[in-house]
Design a protein around this motif. Structure first.
Motif, PDB file in Angstrom:
ATOM      1  N   LEU A  32       0.809  -1.218   0.000  1.00 28.11           N
ATOM      2  CA  LEU A  32       0.000   0.000   0.000  1.00 28.11           C
ATOM      3  C   LEU A  32       0.842   1.266   0.000  1.00 28.11           C
ATOM      4  O   LEU A  32       0.421   2.303  -0.529  1.00 28.11           O
ATOM      5  N   PHE A  33       2.036   1.191   0.572  1.00 29.47           N
ATOM      6  CA  PHE A  33       2.884   2.382   0.692  1.00 29.47           C
ATOM      7  C   PHE A  33       3.199   3.014  -0.665  1.00 29.47           C
ATOM      8  O   PHE A  33       3.024   4.230  -0.833  1.00 29.47           O
ATOM      9  N   PRO A  34       3.670   2.276  -1.671  1.00 28.17           N
ATOM     10  CA  PRO A  34       3.954   2.913  -2.967  1.00 28.17           C
ATOM     11  C   PRO A  34       2.701   3.436  -3.656  1.00 28.17           C
ATOM     12  O   PRO A  34       2.769   4.438  -4.381  1.00 28.17           O
ATOM     13  N   VAL A  35       1.557   2.783  -3.444  1.00 32.14           N
ATOM     14  CA  VAL A  35       0.303   3.255  -4.038  1.00 32.14           C
ATOM     15  C   VAL A  35      -0.054   4.633  -3.481  1.00 32.14           C
ATOM     16  O   VAL A  35      -0.398   5.560  -4.229  1.00 32.14           O
ATOM     17  N   VAL A  36       0.028   4.769  -2.164  1.00 28.62           N
ATOM     18  CA  VAL A  36      -0.276   6.054  -1.529  1.00 28.62           C
ATOM     19  C   VAL A  36       0.739   7.106  -1.959  1.00 28.62           C
ATOM     20  O   VAL A  36       0.383   8.255  -2.254  1.00 28.62           O
ATOM     21  N   TRP A  37       2.014   6.714  -2.002  1.00 28.29           N
ATOM     22  CA  TRP A  37       3.082   7.644  -2.400  1.00 28.29           C
ATOM     23  C   TRP A  37       2.810   8.194  -3.802  1.00 28.29           C
ATOM     24  O   TRP A  37       2.892   9.410  -4.029  1.00 28.29           O
ATOM     25  N   ILE A  38       2.469   7.311  -4.739  1.00 27.82           N
ATOM     26  CA  ILE A  38       2.212   7.739  -6.126  1.00 27.82           C
ATOM     27  C   ILE A  38       0.968   8.628  -6.189  1.00 27.82           C
ATOM     28  O   ILE A  38       0.957   9.653  -6.890  1.00 27.82           O
ATOM     29  N   ALA A  39      -0.078   8.265  -5.460  1.00 27.54           N
ATOM     30  CA  ALA A  39      -1.314   9.054  -5.470  1.00 27.54           C
ATOM     31  C   ALA A  39      -1.064  10.477  -4.985  1.00 27.54           C
ATOM     32  O   ALA A  39      -1.571  11.451  -5.561  1.00 27.54           O
ATOM     33  N   ILE A  40      -0.265  10.613  -3.929  1.00 22.81           N
ATOM     34  CA  ILE A  40       0.039  11.950  -3.388  1.00 22.81           C
ATOM     35  C   ILE A  40       0.835  12.769  -4.393  1.00 22.81           C
ATOM     36  O   ILE A  40       0.532  13.949  -4.643  1.00 22.81           O
ATOM     37  N   LEU A  81      -1.681  17.936   3.182  1.00 20.15           N
ATOM     38  CA  LEU A  81      -1.878  19.362   2.908  1.00 20.15           C
ATOM     39  C   LEU A  81      -1.087  19.778   1.668  1.00 20.15           C
ATOM     40  O   LEU A  81      -0.167  19.079   1.238  1.00 20.15           O
ATOM     41  N   CYS A  82      -1.436  20.917   1.133  1.00 17.57           N
ATOM     42  CA  CYS A  82      -0.640  21.499   0.056  1.00 17.57           C
ATOM     43  C   CYS A  82       0.778  21.713   0.559  1.00 17.57           C
ATOM     44  O   CYS A  82       0.999  22.012   1.737  1.00 17.57           O
ATOM     45  N   HIS A  83       1.753  21.545  -0.316  1.00 14.39           N
ATOM     46  CA  HIS A  83       3.149  21.711   0.069  1.00 14.39           C
ATOM     47  C   HIS A  83       3.383  23.119   0.610  1.00 14.39           C
ATOM     48  O   HIS A  83       2.928  24.102   0.041  1.00 14.39           O
ATOM     49  N   THR A  94      -5.516  18.496   0.467  1.00 11.85           N
ATOM     50  CA  THR A  94      -5.606  18.099  -0.944  1.00 11.85           C
ATOM     51  C   THR A  94      -6.730  17.067  -1.130  1.00 11.85           C
ATOM     52  O   THR A  94      -7.282  16.553  -0.166  1.00 11.85           O
ATOM     53  N   ARG A  95      -7.034  16.750  -2.391  1.00 14.27           N
ATOM     54  CA  ARG A  95      -8.074  15.744  -2.675  1.00 14.27           C
ATOM     55  C   ARG A  95      -7.688  14.378  -2.110  1.00 14.27           C
ATOM     56  O   ARG A  95      -8.478  13.729  -1.424  1.00 14.27           O
TER      57      ARG A  95
END
Length: 219
Positions: A36-44, A74-76, A113-114
């Motif tokens: 799940l970690f790379p999926v979340v990383w890519i989505a962000i 949050l937004c960067h 963010t979304r």
């Protein structure tokens, strides 16, 4: 003195058991959730510019600061004054949300963010804190780690919450953090810090799952 020494001796195996529980659960969780970690990383990264993992200075055990890890929601370089003002209003017992079920939770934060909304709703933004648990800076169960500027509002006895490590989940998260004003949450944190047991931790871990499914207590 004898009573104090006996209590201290009893605390040693409890502390050892708590640390063992932390290591076992965090290792298992990291292994199981690794895909799940790379999926979340890519989505962000696809959703908004900036790093996927956010580091923030938090207050740990004995009030020692440490870097707390979270997936960025949050937004960067978001303006932290928005949260500072929300904390001030919450301590004044003013509602900071349009959600009547969570008056003390900043649910309509324009900086989120979304993907961040989804991460907060599912509490997946907290997953990188498993690394904080492995390094011994946090525990699976404990008071949520405070941001340094939040300590400005603490009364003297509120600092007792820092005699234990901060946690990923805890009493306030299970009981619905957004429905509780800051002072009530600190009272609950101090009560936990002064009286925790391994059995208490196990119950809170078990209660965390339904709380997450209900979308309560995310921060």
């Amino acid at each position: 003195m004898r009573s104090h020494e006996a209590k201290r001796r009893r605390a040693i195996p409890q502390e050892f058991g708590k640390r063992a529980l932390d290591v076992v659960i965090s290792v298992l969780a990291i292994v199981v959730l690794a895909p799940l970690f790379p999926v979340v990383w890519i989505a962000i990264r696809l959703d908004s510019p900036g790093p996927a993992v956010f580091r923030q200075r938090r207050i740990g055990r004995d009030e020692k600061p440490f870097n707390c890890f979270k997936f960025r929601t949050l937004c960067h370089k978001a303006d932290e004054n928005v949260h500072r003002e929300a904390i001030r209003r919450a301590w004044a017992k003013e509602s900071i949300s349009n959600d009547p079920g969570a008056p003390y939770k900043l649910t309509d934060d324009p900086r989120v963010t979304r993907v961040g909304r989804w991460l907060r709703r599912t509490s997946l933004d907290e997953l990188p804190q498993l690394l904080n648990v492995l390094t011994g800076e946090m525990s699976i169960v404990g008071p949520r780690p405070a941001i340094p500027y939040e300590l400005e509002y603490f009364r003297d006895w509120h600092h007792k919450r820092h005699i234990v490590k901060p946690g990923i989940t805890g009493v306030c998260q299970v009981r619905g953090r957004g429905r509780l004003c800051p002072e009530v949450m600190l009272e609950m944190d101090v009560e936990y810090a002064m009286n925790w047991t391994l059995w208490t931790d196990l119950k809170l871990i078990a209660l965390t799952f339904p709380a997450v499914l209900r979308g309560r207590g995310a921060r």
